[in-house]
Write a protein that holds these residues in place. Sequence first.
Motif, PDB file in Angstrom:
ATOM      1  N   ALA A 130       0.812  -1.224  -0.096  1.00  0.00           N
ATOM      2  CA  ALA A 130      -0.007  -0.285  -0.059  1.00  0.00           C
ATOM      3  C   ALA A 130       0.213   1.348  -0.044  1.00  0.00           C
ATOM      4  O   ALA A 130       0.666   1.601  -0.330  1.00  0.00           O
ATOM      5  N   SER A 131       2.442   1.096   0.562  1.00  0.00           N
ATOM      6  CA  SER A 131       2.885   2.493   0.473  1.00  0.00           C
ATOM      7  C   SER A 131       3.332   2.299  -0.802  1.00  0.00           C
ATOM      8  O   SER A 131       3.591   4.457  -1.127  1.00  0.00           O
ATOM      9  N   ARG A 132       3.614   1.661  -1.437  1.00  0.00           N
ATOM     10  CA  ARG A 132       4.396   1.416  -2.884  1.00  0.00           C
ATOM     11  C   ARG A 132       3.324   2.448  -3.809  1.00  0.00           C
ATOM     12  O   ARG A 132       3.036   3.047  -4.224  1.00  0.00           O
ATOM     13  N   VAL A 133       1.863   1.772  -3.793  1.00  0.00           N
ATOM     14  CA  VAL A 133       0.777   2.133  -4.650  1.00  0.00           C
ATOM     15  C   VAL A 133       0.446   3.660  -3.581  1.00  0.00           C
ATOM     16  O   VAL A 133       0.537   5.051  -4.610  1.00  0.00           O
ATOM     17  N   ALA A 134       0.828   4.256  -2.699  1.00  0.00           N
ATOM     18  CA  ALA A 134       0.109   6.198  -1.993  1.00  0.00           C
ATOM     19  C   ALA A 134       1.542   6.479  -2.725  1.00  0.00           C
ATOM     20  O   ALA A 134       1.666   8.400  -3.239  1.00  0.00           O
ATOM     21  N   CYS A 135       3.162   5.883  -2.688  1.00  0.00           N
ATOM     22  CA  CYS A 135       3.630   6.680  -3.261  1.00  0.00           C
ATOM     23  C   CYS A 135       3.733   7.130  -5.006  1.00  0.00           C
ATOM     24  O   CYS A 135       3.953   8.128  -5.187  1.00  0.00           O
ATOM     25  N   ASP A 136       3.178   5.803  -5.939  1.00  0.00           N
ATOM     26  CA  ASP A 136       3.370   6.038  -6.797  1.00  0.00           C
ATOM     27  C   ASP A 136       2.088   7.075  -7.517  1.00  0.00           C
ATOM     28  O   ASP A 136       2.115   7.813  -8.242  1.00  0.00           O
ATOM     29  N   SER A 137       1.227   7.107  -6.723  1.00  0.00           N
ATOM     30  CA  SER A 137       0.174   8.037  -7.221  1.00  0.00           C
ATOM     31  C   SER A 137       0.652   9.601  -6.598  1.00  0.00           C
ATOM     32  O   SER A 137       0.366  10.492  -7.250  1.00  0.00           O
ATOM     33  N   THR A 138       1.353   9.722  -5.268  1.00  0.00           N
ATOM     34  CA  THR A 138       1.780  11.578  -5.075  1.00  0.00           C
ATOM     35  C   THR A 138       2.781  11.214  -6.449  1.00  0.00           C
ATOM     36  O   THR A 138       2.570  12.539  -6.620  1.00  0.00           O
ATOM     37  N   ALA A 139       3.889  10.464  -6.591  1.00  0.00           N
ATOM     38  CA  ALA A 139       4.641  11.041  -7.234  1.00  0.00           C
ATOM     39  C   ALA A 139       3.721  11.371  -8.992  1.00  0.00           C
ATOM     40  O   ALA A 139       4.252  12.006  -9.642  1.00  0.00           O
ATOM     41  N   TRP A 140       2.550  10.417  -9.065  1.00  0.00           N
ATOM     42  CA  TRP A 140       1.873  10.556 -11.034  1.00  0.00           C
ATOM     43  C   TRP A 140       1.196  12.589 -10.388  1.00  0.00           C
ATOM     44  O   TRP A 140       1.173  12.790 -11.279  1.00  0.00           O
TER      45      TRP A 140
END
Length: 165
Positions: free
Chosen positions: A130-140
């Motif tokens: 979930a941390s990776r998904v949140a990070c990727d979404s924030t990066a996007w």
Amino acid sequence: MRRRHVAPLAATVLAMSAVLASASTASAYPADKSSVLSSWTQTSSTSYNAWNSARLNQGAWAAYGFDWSTDYCSTSPDNPWGFPFKLACARHDFGYRNYKAAGTFSANKSRIDSAFYADLKRVCSNYSGASRVACDSTAWTYYHAVDIFGLKGADVAAKDRAGAN
């Protein structure tokens, strides 16, 4: 008979060493500022690492007159939800400021923004689940903010700097 082969081999090794040493020295500091700037604003981790190494040793690059100033992630958090985006934002600022100063910003904006997104994704690659998904979404989100609003923000920053002089 063996001795006949050793001398030419040794000479070849010494010659190659001299050529490689001079080539690596010459390419470490290209005379062309635009080449250096370009090499530090690519999407690869090698480009990022070279820029960061230079950032940590700015004195060695003083002759190039680069603008190292940064406001990091501007009005967005530098480390949203604990994701360390600060240095990616600093490199992005470096690209924007130096290409604006060179008068070639418009031709390079897309690549600078893509390099920013690649830097953010490298940060996110250190997470999972979930941390990776949140990070990727924030990066996007950060990437699209600069993609859409970056030109306007760069123009405002340039006007602010000009007004401060």
